[in-house]
Design a protein around this motif. Structure first.
Motif, PDB file in Angstrom:
ATOM      1  N   GLY A   1       0.825  -1.217   0.000  1.00 51.52           N
ATOM      2  CA  GLY A   1       0.000   0.000   0.000  1.00 51.52           C
ATOM      3  C   GLY A   1       0.850   1.254   0.000  1.00 51.52           C
ATOM      4  O   GLY A   1       0.567   2.229  -0.720  1.00 51.52           O
ATOM      5  N   ALA A   2       1.921   1.233   0.793  1.00 49.17           N
ATOM      6  CA  ALA A   2       2.799   2.409   0.870  1.00 49.17           C
ATOM      7  C   ALA A   2       3.452   2.690  -0.487  1.00 49.17           C
ATOM      8  O   ALA A   2       3.582   3.846  -0.901  1.00 49.17           O
ATOM      9  N   ALA A   3       3.832   1.628  -1.186  1.00 50.56           N
ATOM     10  CA  ALA A   3       4.464   1.817  -2.507  1.00 50.56           C
ATOM     11  C   ALA A   3       3.470   2.444  -3.481  1.00 50.56           C
ATOM     12  O   ALA A   3       3.838   3.330  -4.284  1.00 50.56           O
ATOM     13  N   LEU A   4       2.214   2.022  -3.407  1.00 51.12           N
ATOM     14  CA  LEU A   4       1.195   2.607  -4.290  1.00 51.12           C
ATOM     15  C   LEU A   4       0.999   4.093  -3.968  1.00 51.12           C
ATOM     16  O   LEU A   4       0.896   4.934  -4.869  1.00 51.12           O
ATOM     17  N   LEU A   5       0.962   4.401  -2.684  1.00 52.06           N
ATOM     18  CA  LEU A   5       0.781   5.808  -2.290  1.00 52.06           C
ATOM     19  C   LEU A   5       1.994   6.643  -2.718  1.00 52.06           C
ATOM     20  O   LEU A   5       1.843   7.790  -3.156  1.00 52.06           O
ATOM     21  N   ARG A   6       3.171   6.073  -2.611  1.00 53.88           N
ATOM     22  CA  ARG A   6       4.398   6.801  -2.997  1.00 53.88           C
ATOM     23  C   ARG A   6       4.417   7.135  -4.492  1.00 53.88           C
ATOM     24  O   ARG A   6       4.996   8.130  -4.893  1.00 53.88           O
ATOM     25  N   GLN A   7       3.751   6.280  -5.302  1.00 51.56           N
ATOM     26  CA  GLN A   7       3.703   6.571  -6.743  1.00 51.56           C
ATOM     27  C   GLN A   7       2.958   7.879  -7.006  1.00 51.56           C
ATOM     28  O   GLN A   7       3.243   8.580  -7.961  1.00 51.56           O
ATOM     29  N   SER A   8       1.984   8.198  -6.118  1.00 52.74           N
ATOM     30  CA  SER A   8       1.194   9.421  -6.327  1.00 52.74           C
ATOM     31  C   SER A   8       1.847  10.636  -5.707  1.00 52.74           C
ATOM     32  O   SER A   8       1.581  11.760  -6.124  1.00 52.74           O
ATOM     33  N   ASP A   9       2.624  10.446  -4.656  1.00 51.59           N
ATOM     34  CA  ASP A   9       3.232  11.588  -3.975  1.00 51.59           C
ATOM     35  C   ASP A   9       4.555  11.163  -3.348  1.00 51.59           C
ATOM     36  O   ASP A   9       4.572  10.381  -2.397  1.00 51.59           O
ATOM     37  N   ARG A  10       5.636  11.678  -3.872  1.00 51.89           N
ATOM     38  CA  ARG A  10       6.965  11.280  -3.378  1.00 51.89           C
ATOM     39  C   ARG A  10       7.345  12.018  -2.098  1.00 51.89           C
ATOM     40  O   ARG A  10       8.230  11.570  -1.374  1.00 51.89           O
ATOM     41  N   ALA A  11       6.681  13.139  -1.840  1.00 51.73           N
ATOM     42  CA  ALA A  11       7.139  13.997  -0.732  1.00 51.73           C
ATOM     43  C   ALA A  11       6.305  13.872   0.539  1.00 51.73           C
ATOM     44  O   ALA A  11       6.728  14.305   1.604  1.00 51.73           O
TER      45      ALA A  11
ATOM     46  N   GLY B   1       1.425  -2.894  21.482  1.00 52.03           N
ATOM     47  CA  GLY B   1       1.158  -2.872  20.046  1.00 52.03           C
ATOM     48  C   GLY B   1       1.209  -1.455  19.491  1.00 52.03           C
ATOM     49  O   GLY B   1       1.497  -0.493  20.213  1.00 52.03           O
ATOM     50  N   THR B   2       0.941  -1.348  18.203  1.00 53.32           N
ATOM     51  CA  THR B   2       0.982  -0.051  17.520  1.00 53.32           C
ATOM     52  C   THR B   2      -0.340   0.157  16.787  1.00 53.32           C
ATOM     53  O   THR B   2      -0.793  -0.743  16.071  1.00 53.32           O
ATOM     54  N   THR B   3      -0.942   1.312  16.968  1.00 56.55           N
ATOM     55  CA  THR B   3      -2.186   1.579  16.230  1.00 56.55           C
ATOM     56  C   THR B   3      -1.948   2.484  15.031  1.00 56.55           C
ATOM     57  O   THR B   3      -2.724   2.472  14.080  1.00 56.55           O
ATOM     58  N   LEU B   4      -0.880   3.289  15.092  1.00 56.48           N
ATOM     59  CA  LEU B   4      -0.571   4.210  13.986  1.00 56.48           C
ATOM     60  C   LEU B   4       0.943   4.313  13.854  1.00 56.48           C
ATOM     61  O   LEU B   4       1.648   4.529  14.847  1.00 56.48           O
ATOM     62  N   LEU B   5       1.421   4.133  12.635  1.00 56.74           N
ATOM     63  CA  LEU B   5       2.840   4.361  12.332  1.00 56.74           C
ATOM     64  C   LEU B   5       2.891   5.374  11.197  1.00 56.74           C
ATOM     65  O   LEU B   5       2.185   5.217  10.196  1.00 56.74           O
ATOM     66  N   LEU B   6       3.692   6.406  11.368  1.00 62.54           N
ATOM     67  CA  LEU B   6       3.821   7.439  10.337  1.00 62.54           C
ATOM     68  C   LEU B   6       5.253   7.456   9.812  1.00 62.54           C
ATOM     69  O   LEU B   6       6.206   7.396  10.611  1.00 62.54           O
ATOM     70  N   SER B   7       5.391   7.545   8.517  1.00 67.70           N
ATOM     71  CA  SER B   7       6.730   7.688   7.925  1.00 67.70           C
ATOM     72  C   SER B   7       7.171   9.136   8.092  1.00 67.70           C
ATOM     73  O   SER B   7       6.355  10.025   8.355  1.00 67.70           O
ATOM     74  N   ALA B   8       8.473   9.370   7.910  1.00 72.89           N
ATOM     75  CA  ALA B   8       8.902  10.764   7.745  1.00 72.89           C
ATOM     76  C   ALA B   8       8.388  11.232   6.386  1.00 72.89           C
ATOM     77  O   ALA B   8       8.136  10.416   5.491  1.00 72.89           O
ATOM     78  N   ALA B   9       8.216  12.531   6.232  1.00 73.86           N
ATOM     79  CA  ALA B   9       7.772  13.059   4.942  1.00 73.86           C
ATOM     80  C   ALA B   9       8.750  12.613   3.863  1.00 73.86           C
ATOM     81  O   ALA B   9       9.961  12.804   4.000  1.00 73.86           O
ATOM     82  N   GLY B  10       8.220  11.958   2.841  1.00 75.19           N
ATOM     83  CA  GLY B  10       9.052  11.489   1.738  1.00 75.19           C
ATOM     84  C   GLY B  10       9.848  10.233   2.044  1.00 75.19           C
ATOM     85  O   GLY B  10      10.569   9.725   1.189  1.00 75.19           O
ATOM     86  N   GLY B  11       9.726   9.711   3.282  1.00 75.18           N
ATOM     87  CA  GLY B  11      10.543   8.559   3.695  1.00 75.18           C
ATOM     88  C   GLY B  11       9.782   7.252   3.639  1.00 75.18           C
ATOM     89  O   GLY B  11       8.572   7.225   3.424  1.00 75.18           O
ATOM     90  N   PRO B  12      10.508   6.137   3.872  1.00 72.44           N
ATOM     91  CA  PRO B  12       9.852   4.820   3.861  1.00 72.44           C
ATOM     92  C   PRO B  12       9.020   4.594   5.120  1.00 72.44           C
ATOM     93  O   PRO B  12       9.323   5.147   6.175  1.00 72.44           O
ATOM     94  N   LEU B  13       8.003   3.764   4.989  1.00 75.97           N
ATOM     95  CA  LEU B  13       7.155   3.453   6.156  1.00 75.97           C
ATOM     96  C   LEU B  13       7.895   2.502   7.106  1.00 75.97           C
ATOM     97  O   LEU B  13       7.840   2.675   8.315  1.00 75.97           O
ATOM     98  N   ASP B  14       8.587   1.520   6.556  1.00 79.86           N
ATOM     99  CA  ASP B  14       9.365   0.547   7.342  1.00 79.86           C
ATOM    100  C   ASP B  14       8.528  -0.051   8.475  1.00 79.86           C
ATOM    101  O   ASP B  14       8.863   0.078   9.656  1.00 79.86           O
ATOM    102  N   PRO B  15       7.412  -0.720   8.127  1.00 76.05           N
ATOM    103  CA  PRO B  15       6.515  -1.240   9.165  1.00 76.05           C
ATOM    104  C   PRO B  15       7.080  -2.460   9.876  1.00 76.05           C
ATOM    105  O   PRO B  15       7.671  -3.338   9.249  1.00 76.05           O
ATOM    106  N   ARG B  16       6.894  -2.504  11.185  1.00 77.58           N
ATOM    107  CA  ARG B  16       7.357  -3.649  11.988  1.00 77.58           C
ATOM    108  C   ARG B  16       6.229  -4.108  12.900  1.00 77.58           C
ATOM    109  O   ARG B  16       6.414  -4.256  14.114  1.00 77.58           O
ATOM    110  N   PHE B  17       5.033  -4.254  12.288  1.00 78.57           N
ATOM    111  CA  PHE B  17       3.870  -4.686  13.072  1.00 78.57           C
ATOM    112  C   PHE B  17       3.998  -6.162  13.429  1.00 78.57           C
ATOM    113  O   PHE B  17       4.695  -6.918  12.764  1.00 78.57           O
ATOM    114  N   GLY B  18       3.315  -6.539  14.485  1.00 75.86           N
ATOM    115  CA  GLY B  18       3.362  -7.903  15.002  1.00 75.86           C
ATOM    116  C   GLY B  18       3.520  -7.824  16.516  1.00 75.86           C
ATOM    117  O   GLY B  18       3.477  -6.724  17.088  1.00 75.86           O
TER     118      GLY B  18
END
Ligand SMILES: Nc1nc2c(ncn2[C@@H]2O[C@H](COP(=O)(O)OP(=O)(O)OP(=O)(O)O)[C@@H](O)[C@H]2O)c(=O)[nH]1
Ligand SMILES: C=C(OP(=O)(O)O)C(=O)O
Length: 217
Positions: A93-103, A142-159
């Motif tokens: 999902g993050a990769a799809l969103l990044r295609q629309s907005d890199r920043a 647990g984590t309910t919300l993870l935010l990337s840095a602007a323009g950065g990778p999400l790098d999710p570590r859920f579990g």
């Protein structure tokens, strides 16, 4: 000062309904289980889409029933990519969103926050201020919300133990109260806490209409 040009797009992962929210099985009748998962999901994405600073909410699920309910409510849903699993779905999902907005800022939001208030989410996004950050659940593990840095990778570590994993990966822990953002519902006890906070319309209507309501509506 907050960079007001940063927009936040959220990915919300949802398993196939027969596998979803397995810890809530037995809490409601088997034929009501999928309906409850969907009601909780629609309440979550409805509140998320209304939050200031949130531009887009993209659900990732390969279940056609999830896609169909979301489409009827006007929400976007895409199937998972080739690899399965929660963090893979989020990366897709993050990769799809990044295609629309890199920043912009990308976020992962849990699908089971039926008491979510858009104001709590908006404040969390504002507090993160374009930095990679996370919000732990009310149990703090647990984590309910993870935010990337602007323009950065999400790098999710859920579990299991994801709050610690996200902190270890350098994400800033958002520590303000925001009870509605921290209340994910995995058990009947969580549902009762969400009821006390104020359930979203669909979850409230569904649970209150049940002959054997698990939370004494
Ligand atoms: N698209 C997708 N979503 C997933 C996958 N695994 C988990 N999720 C979703 O990620 C969120 C957290 O997942 P889990 O805690 O594993 O599952 P859950 O459905 O919340 O609850 P349990 O079945 O009780 O563990 C939920 O919204 C899940 O539906 C996956 O493989 N693909
Ligand atoms: C997968 C997670 O959530 P939960 O098990 O609470 O659904 C998590 O918090 O990383």
């Amino acid at each position: 000062m907050q960079n007001r040009t940063v927009q936040t797009d959220l990915v919300v992962p949802v398993k196939a309904l027969p596998d979803a929210k397995s810890r809530l099985r037995g809490v409601v009748r088997p034929e009501e289980h999928a309906e409850l998962v969907l009601a909780v999901l629609v309440d979550t994405v409805t509140a998320a889409a209304e939050a200031d600073g949130v531009r887009r909410v993209l659900v990732v699920s390969s279940d056609p029933a999830v896609a169909s309910v979301l489409a009827a409510e006007g929400f976007e849903c895409v199937p998972e990519g080739r690899s399965r699993g929660l963090n893979e779905a989020l990366r897709h999902g993050a990769a799809l969103l990044r295609q629309s907005d890199r920043a912009g800022q990308i976020g992962a939001l849990q699908a089971d926050l039926p008491a979510l208030r858009s104001t709590d989410l908006a404040e969390a996004v504002k507090t993160a201020d374009g930095r990679r950050a996370f919000c732990a659940d009310r149990q703090t593990t647990g984590t309910t919300l993870l935010l990337s840095a602007a323009g950065g990778p999400l790098d999710p570590r859920f579990g299991v133990g994801s709050a610690r994993a996200h902190a270890a990966s350098g994400a800033i822990a958002l520590t303000e109260s925001w009870p509605s953002l921290r209340c994910d519902v995995d058990t009947a006890e969580d549902l009762a806490v969400a009821r006390d906070l104020g359930l979203g319309r669909r979850s409230a209507e569904l649970l209150c209409a049940m002959a054997a309501c698990p939370i004494d509506c």
